[in-house]
Design a protein around this motif. Structure first.
Motif, PDB file in Angstrom:
ATOM      1  N   TYR A  49      -7.202  14.832  -0.780  1.00  0.00           N
ATOM      2  CA  TYR A  49      -7.978  14.095   0.102  1.00  0.00           C
ATOM      3  C   TYR A  49      -7.751  13.097   0.245  1.00  0.00           C
ATOM      4  O   TYR A  49      -6.663  11.649   0.087  1.00  0.00           O
ATOM      5  CB  TYR A  49      -9.104  14.288  -0.809  1.00  0.00           C
ATOM      6  N   GLY A  50      -9.331  12.033   1.027  1.00  0.00           N
ATOM      7  CA  GLY A  50      -8.804  10.244   0.687  1.00  0.00           C
ATOM      8  C   GLY A  50      -8.600  10.191   2.847  1.00  0.00           C
ATOM      9  O   GLY A  50      -8.277  10.690   3.507  1.00  0.00           O
ATOM     10  N   PRO A  57      -6.937  15.031   4.964  1.00  0.00           N
ATOM     11  CA  PRO A  57      -6.390  16.950   4.471  1.00  0.00           C
ATOM     12  C   PRO A  57      -6.343  17.523   6.314  1.00  0.00           C
ATOM     13  O   PRO A  57      -6.303  18.790   6.096  1.00  0.00           O
ATOM     14  CB  PRO A  57      -7.697  16.761   4.393  1.00  0.00           C
ATOM     15  N   ARG A  58      -7.604  17.677   7.433  1.00  0.00           N
ATOM     16  CA  ARG A  58      -7.399  18.214   8.334  1.00  0.00           C
ATOM     17  C   ARG A  58      -5.947  18.610   9.463  1.00  0.00           C
ATOM     18  O   ARG A  58      -5.667  19.591   9.536  1.00  0.00           O
ATOM     19  CB  ARG A  58      -8.862  17.409   9.837  1.00  0.00           C
ATOM     20  N   LEU A  82      -9.509  24.659   3.940  1.00  0.00           N
ATOM     21  CA  LEU A  82     -10.067  23.486   3.977  1.00  0.00           C
ATOM     22  C   LEU A  82     -11.651  22.808   3.919  1.00  0.00           C
ATOM     23  O   LEU A  82     -12.197  23.563   4.606  1.00  0.00           O
ATOM     24  CB  LEU A  82      -9.883  23.043   6.259  1.00  0.00           C
ATOM     25  N   LEU A  83     -11.661  22.269   3.171  1.00  0.00           N
ATOM     26  CA  LEU A  83     -12.575  22.101   2.324  1.00  0.00           C
ATOM     27  C   LEU A  83     -13.967  20.731   2.703  1.00  0.00           C
ATOM     28  O   LEU A  83     -13.462  19.872   2.807  1.00  0.00           O
ATOM     29  CB  LEU A  83     -13.376  22.349   1.210  1.00  0.00           C
ATOM     30  N   GLY A  84     -14.971  21.027   2.660  1.00  0.00           N
ATOM     31  CA  GLY A  84     -16.151  19.660   3.052  1.00  0.00           C
ATOM     32  C   GLY A  84     -15.935  19.157   1.681  1.00  0.00           C
ATOM     33  O   GLY A  84     -16.246  19.620   0.615  1.00  0.00           O
ATOM     34  N   ALA A  85     -16.808  17.899   1.400  1.00  0.00           N
ATOM     35  CA  ALA A  85     -16.009  17.591   0.709  1.00  0.00           C
ATOM     36  C   ALA A  85     -17.123  17.520  -0.972  1.00  0.00           C
ATOM     37  O   ALA A  85     -17.267  17.849  -2.347  1.00  0.00           O
ATOM     38  CB  ALA A  85     -16.634  15.581   0.542  1.00  0.00           C
ATOM     39  N   THR A 114     -14.031  12.543   0.588  1.00  0.00           N
ATOM     40  CA  THR A 114     -13.420  12.795   2.827  1.00  0.00           C
ATOM     41  C   THR A 114     -13.768  14.239   2.363  1.00  0.00           C
ATOM     42  O   THR A 114     -13.299  14.935   1.498  1.00  0.00           O
ATOM     43  CB  THR A 114     -12.074  12.388   2.910  1.00  0.00           C
ATOM     44  N   GLU A 115     -13.140  15.307   3.631  1.00  0.00           N
ATOM     45  CA  GLU A 115     -12.977  16.554   3.094  1.00  0.00           C
ATOM     46  C   GLU A 115     -11.554  16.841   2.489  1.00  0.00           C
ATOM     47  O   GLU A 115     -11.140  15.902   2.082  1.00  0.00           O
ATOM     48  CB  GLU A 115     -12.076  17.362   4.890  1.00  0.00           C
ATOM     49  N   VAL A 116     -11.043  18.106   2.519  1.00  0.00           N
ATOM     50  CA  VAL A 116     -10.257  18.586   1.007  1.00  0.00           C
ATOM     51  C   VAL A 116      -9.562  19.608   1.601  1.00  0.00           C
ATOM     52  O   VAL A 116     -10.034  20.608   2.133  1.00  0.00           O
ATOM     53  CB  VAL A 116     -10.896  18.646   0.406  1.00  0.00           C
TER      54      VAL A 116
END
Length: 389
Positions: free
Chosen positions: A97-98, A103-104, A119-122, A136-138
């Motif tokens: 992440y970051g 991540p996407r 792919l996860l939301g924060a 960010t997204e993870v």
């Protein structure tokens, strides 16, 4: 007339018994070649890049090339674990992440090469991994984990010996000279070892050796410059000491413009009670590994503590252990796996080589024996030499 002591000879000599060198020795011996493995001190020793119980195994890369190589490498790890009957990768999973990690895009790459991911939301990621403050997204990779580097080195050395390899510890190499039948390797104390071909996997000592390896000048000119860091890692205790909570921590890579960090469960290195946390390329740059002094930078310690306070609330921000390690990097972070005139240079460095060890052993064996080629991106010396012809 005095009788001379017979000179040691071998078909192949591998220099360096870290993850790369031990893998090369194992694979060469497994294929039936006569192999001698020369180690500066002892395999997986504390002054090398392959010591300890905690290295990240992950699939996430910003291009399909390396992600697919990890997929291939996993088969080699499965083979080694099956042979030795020991788990060498602890599958704790990994999060990436970051703002500058994207991540996407990483998720798209893993989709291309067929690696399980999510792919996860924060907010969702914070619920799943409460000890990390995601910004960010993870990207979540359940098949990632932690490599026991020391156990892996010792397992591959043992397999090399099982297949007939000879292992010489406390054999620091000074130089290599060409002979009528191959090469003569000189130790710093005057001992010699003759062989037909050489694989050099000297890690952070490679910059020091390059000029003393009987390599063509055109080949050497193509080898990129190395940065050798004395990196620092700090172990922070888990705030929740319940075994289930401690065991739920994944590895992570967090990249932002102002700070890049990575962390993983510390295993034996941390008495199984803390997370190993480091700043990416946060240590001092050295000419080569001989300049390491094992002194931890107070400024680096402070930066990492501040990072833990902000982004890792599930850790107590007081390190209970700290260490230094060698981190060798090329400008592009690509590996070097190149060969000329019977000398193979093997430098799978830049901080991400550990996860590829068994595969790199096969590639080195292919290249050294002429059985097959390797990706051209790993062969800068040969490309440079070809331009001079």
């Amino acid at each position: 007339m005095s009788q001379q002591t017979p000179r040691e000879t071998s078909e192949y000599v591998v220099i360096g018994a870290g993850l790369a060198g031990s893998a090369a020795a194992w694979k060469l011996a497994q294929r039936g070649y006569e192999v001698t493995l020369l180690e500066r001190t002892t395999p997986a020793n504390a002054t090398s890049s392959s010591h300890g119980s905690a290295r990240i195994f992950r699939y996430a890369y910003p291009e399909p090339f390396y992600a697919d190589l990890v997929k291939q490498a996993k088969s080699g790890w499965d083979e080694l674990e099956s042979i030795v009957g020991t788990q060498l990768i602890n599958p704790v999973g990994a999060v990436d992440y970051g703002p500058t990690r994207d991540p996407r895009n990483l998720a798209n790459i893993l989709e291309q090469v067929g690696i399980e991911h999510e792919l996860l939301g924060a907010a969702e990621a914070r619920e799943r991994f409460a000890g990390i403050a995601f910004d960010t997204e993870v990207l979540w990779q359940p098949g990632a984990g932690v490599i026991d580097a020391e156990a892996s080195v010792l397992a591959m050395v043992a397999q090399a010996k099982k297949h007939g390899a000879r292992v010489e510890n406390n054999w620091p190499v000074k130089s290599i000279e060409s002979t009528a039948t191959g090469y003569r390797i000189h130790a710093e104390d005057g001992r010699t070892q003759d062989c037909a071909k050489v694989v050099v996997a000297a890690g952070g000592w490679l910059p020091r050796l390059l000029g003393n390896l009987s390599l063509p000048s055109g080949f050497v000119s193509g080898i990129p410059s190395f940065e050798v860091f004395q990196e620092q890692a700090f172990h922070f205790p888990y705030a929740d000491s319940v075994p289930e909570s401690m065991g739920a921590w994944p590895t992570y890579i967090h990249k932002a413009a102002e700070f890049q960090s990575y962390g993983l469960p510390g295993g034996r290195d941390a008495d199984f009670r803390g997370q190993k946390v480091a700043e990416y390329k946060g240590g001092r740059i050295m000419k080569d590994a001989s300049e390491q002094d094992g002194v931890v930078s107070a400024a680096n310690r402070e930066r990492v503590i501040n990072y833990v306070k902000t982004f890792l609330p599930g850790l107590i921000p007081v390190p209970y252990a700290e260490t230094t390690c060698i981190f060798t990097s090329t400008p592009t972070e690509d590996f070097i796996l190149d060969e000329t005139n019977g000398i193979t240079i093997m430098s799978p460095c830049s901080g991400h080589g550990a996860k590829f060890a068994p595969l790199l052993g096969d590639l080195a064996a292919d290249l050294a024996t002429g059985a097959a080629g390797v990706p051209q991106v790993f062969r800068p010396g040969s490309r440079a030499a070809s331009l001079l012809v």
